[in-house]
Motif scaffolding. Structure first.
Motif, PDB file in Angstrom:
ATOM      1  N   ASN A   1      -3.177   4.140  -3.344  1.00  0.00           N
ATOM      2  CA  ASN A   1      -4.539   4.455  -3.834  1.00  0.00           C
ATOM      3  C   ASN A   1      -5.088   3.419  -4.817  1.00  0.00           C
ATOM      4  O   ASN A   1      -6.202   2.971  -4.685  1.00  0.00           O
TER       5      ASN A   1
ATOM      6  N   PHE B   1      -8.355   5.522  -2.040  1.00  0.00           N
ATOM      7  CA  PHE B   1      -7.645   6.708  -1.559  1.00  0.00           C
ATOM      8  C   PHE B   1      -7.272   6.586  -0.078  1.00  0.00           C
ATOM      9  O   PHE B   1      -8.128   6.303   0.773  1.00  0.00           O
ATOM     10  N   ASP B   2      -5.989   6.769   0.223  1.00  0.00           N
ATOM     11  CA  ASP B   2      -5.433   6.715   1.591  1.00  0.00           C
ATOM     12  C   ASP B   2      -5.624   5.352   2.261  1.00  0.00           C
ATOM     13  O   ASP B   2      -5.607   5.255   3.496  1.00  0.00           O
TER      14      ASP B   2
ATOM     15  N   HIS C   1      -0.776   9.360   6.428  1.00  0.00           N
ATOM     16  CA  HIS C   1      -1.713   8.342   5.951  1.00  0.00           C
ATOM     17  C   HIS C   1      -0.938   7.018   5.888  1.00  0.00           C
ATOM     18  O   HIS C   1       0.281   7.018   5.745  1.00  0.00           O
TER      19      HIS C   1
ATOM     20  N   ASP D   1      -1.241   4.332   3.705  1.00  0.00           N
ATOM     21  CA  ASP D   1      -1.273   3.490   2.497  1.00  0.00           C
ATOM     22  C   ASP D   1       0.089   3.231   1.854  1.00  0.00           C
ATOM     23  O   ASP D   1       0.233   2.231   1.134  1.00  0.00           O
ATOM     24  N   ASN D   2       1.081   4.095   2.076  1.00  0.00           N
ATOM     25  CA  ASN D   2       2.429   3.799   1.578  1.00  0.00           C
ATOM     26  C   ASN D   2       3.277   3.079   2.629  1.00  0.00           C
ATOM     27  O   ASN D   2       4.004   2.134   2.310  1.00  0.00           O
TER      28      ASN D   2
ATOM     29  N   ARG E   1      -2.470  17.243  -2.685  1.00  0.00           N
ATOM     30  CA  ARG E   1      -3.594  17.127  -1.738  1.00  0.00           C
ATOM     31  C   ARG E   1      -4.360  18.448  -1.651  1.00  0.00           C
ATOM     32  O   ARG E   1      -5.555  18.446  -1.339  1.00  0.00           O
TER      33      ARG E   1
ATOM     34  N   ARG F   1      -6.830  15.803  -9.599  1.00  0.00           N
ATOM     35  CA  ARG F   1      -5.381  15.860  -9.788  1.00  0.00           C
ATOM     36  C   ARG F   1      -4.966  15.803 -11.257  1.00  0.00           C
ATOM     37  O   ARG F   1      -3.812  16.082 -11.584  1.00  0.00           O
TER      38      ARG F   1
ATOM     39  N   ALA G   1      -0.065  10.201  -5.038  1.00  0.00           N
ATOM     40  CA  ALA G   1      -0.507  11.562  -5.358  1.00  0.00           C
ATOM     41  C   ALA G   1       0.023  12.008  -6.709  1.00  0.00           C
ATOM     42  O   ALA G   1      -0.143  13.153  -7.099  1.00  0.00           O
TER      43      ALA G   1
HETATM   44  N1  HSE Z   1      -2.960   8.539  -0.444  1.00  0.00           N
HETATM   45  C1  HSE Z   1      -2.014   9.604  -0.584  1.00  0.00           C
HETATM   46  C2  HSE Z   1      -2.567  10.651  -1.527  1.00  0.00           C
HETATM   47  C3  HSE Z   1      -0.737   9.045  -1.120  1.00  0.00           C
HETATM   48  O1  HSE Z   1      -3.152  10.278  -2.532  1.00  0.00           O
HETATM   49  O2  HSE Z   1      -2.413  11.845  -1.251  1.00  0.00           O
HETATM   50  C4  HSE Z   1       0.321  10.108  -1.260  1.00  0.00           C
HETATM   51  O3  HSE Z   1       1.485   9.702  -0.710  1.00  0.00           O
END
Ligand code: HSE
Length: 308
Positions: free
Chosen positions: A13, A18-19, A136, A138-139, A187, A234, A262
């Motif tokens: 992120n 995000f994602d 997703h 991104d990781n 999430r 969050r 997250a």
């Molecule tokens: N992009 C994801 C999130 C990463 O923010 O939920 C969590 O692994």
């Protein structure tokens, strides 16, 4: 025959991305996949802890294990079914902290199994399977390729990604708290819809962030590391984030403070010698809030996963 893969931790992120945005960090899990000698022995999954402070008991050791799920999809892709297989996961990346531990075992399991099978799947297929299992990209993208990655999970399941050079002088200090936060919970607090003004805010911040990395412009990066899509929601789950974010807003050589993936881990991005004061400042703020955390200042992991 057995194959082992070393996979880095990742942070996703980076505020507005995000994602989509992710960065690999030099903490590693090692995943070994082997065909079991005795036919009919089924699945065997072993978890070895490198760091005893992590609760790895929650990692499933059956068909629900995500490394196994990814390997099963790879076998399906080549028209086979998994029968007898042993997966060993040596964990050093903290689990359920927002540092890509699940991405690392998915990627490690896939790369090891692919090699065992004689490399039937190319990079694009492996990345697509990994993103499908993770939900997703991104990781899993930086876990595979290292460095700073921009990735997009397309509607057909494929992943488009780019890797940009991260400025060498920008250090990441990771604050890893002693409590867990499941990504599913992190999430679940996000709204289903966001306003057009919040969407536009993140679009411009994320676009500026890419330009800031490209130009190695710390001032622009500082203005870009802002988010209205996930962090505000969050914040209530991540102890100390609001206080740290406010504290680091105007500190010299601090580029920004964001939630890692997250959460609940938090990143403080700094330049020059900024990282030297971060630990003391964080300790003061988090002690007041009764939050314990491990603090590590890291460079970027630029190589990604390696078969060892
Ligand atoms: N992009 C994801 C999130 C990463 O923010 O939920 C969590 O692994």
């Amino acid at each position: 025959m057995k194959v082992s893969v070393k996979v880095p931790a990742t942070t996703a992120n980076l505020g507005p991305g995000f994602d989509c945005l992710g960065l690999a960090l030099p903490i590693y899990n090692e995943i070994t996949v082997e065909e079991t000698v005795m036919p009919g022995s089924g699945i065997e999954i072993n978890i070895l802890e490198d760091n005893e402070s992590f609760d790895v008991m929650s990692i499933p050791k059956d068909e629900n294990n995500i490394a196994y799920k990814a390997i099963e999809l790879l076998y399906n892709f080549i028209g086979q079914t998994v029968s007898d297989i042993k997966i060993t996961i040596k964990t050093n990346i903290p689990v359920t902290r927002g540092l890509g531990s699940s991405a690392s075992v998915i990627v490690g399991g896939l790369l090891a199994a692919n090699k065992l099978l004689g490399n039937p799947a190319d990079e694009a297929v492996l990345l697509s399977i990994a993103s499908e299992v993770e939900g997703h990209p991104d990781n899993v993208t930086p876990a595979m390729f290292g460095g700073f990655c921009i990735s997009s999970l397309e509607s057909d399941g494929s992943v488009i990604y780019s890797k940009l050079d991260w400025p060498l002088d920008w250090k990441i200090t990771v604050l890893i708290p002693d409590y867990e936060l499941d990504t599913i919970i992190a999430r679940s607090v996000l709204p289903e819809n966001i306003s057009i003004s919040d969407a536009a805010f993140n679009v411009r911040k994320c676009a500026m962030l890419i330009d800031a990395v490209y130009k190695k412009d710390a001032e622009l990066m500082k203005k870009s590391l802002k988010d209205r899509i996930h962090q505000p929601y969050r914040e209530k789950l991540i102890k100390g984030f609001r206080e740290l974010n406010e504290f680091f807003e105007d500190k010299e050589d601090i580029i920004g403070c964001v939630v890692s993936g997250a959460g609940p881990a938090i990143l403080v991005i700094s330049q020059n010698d900024g990282f030297e004061k971060v630990k003391d400042d964080v300790n003061i703020i988090l002690n007041d809030l009764n939050v314990n955390c491990d603090i590590k200042t890291l460079s970027i992991e630029n190589e990604g996963s390696k078969i060892i």
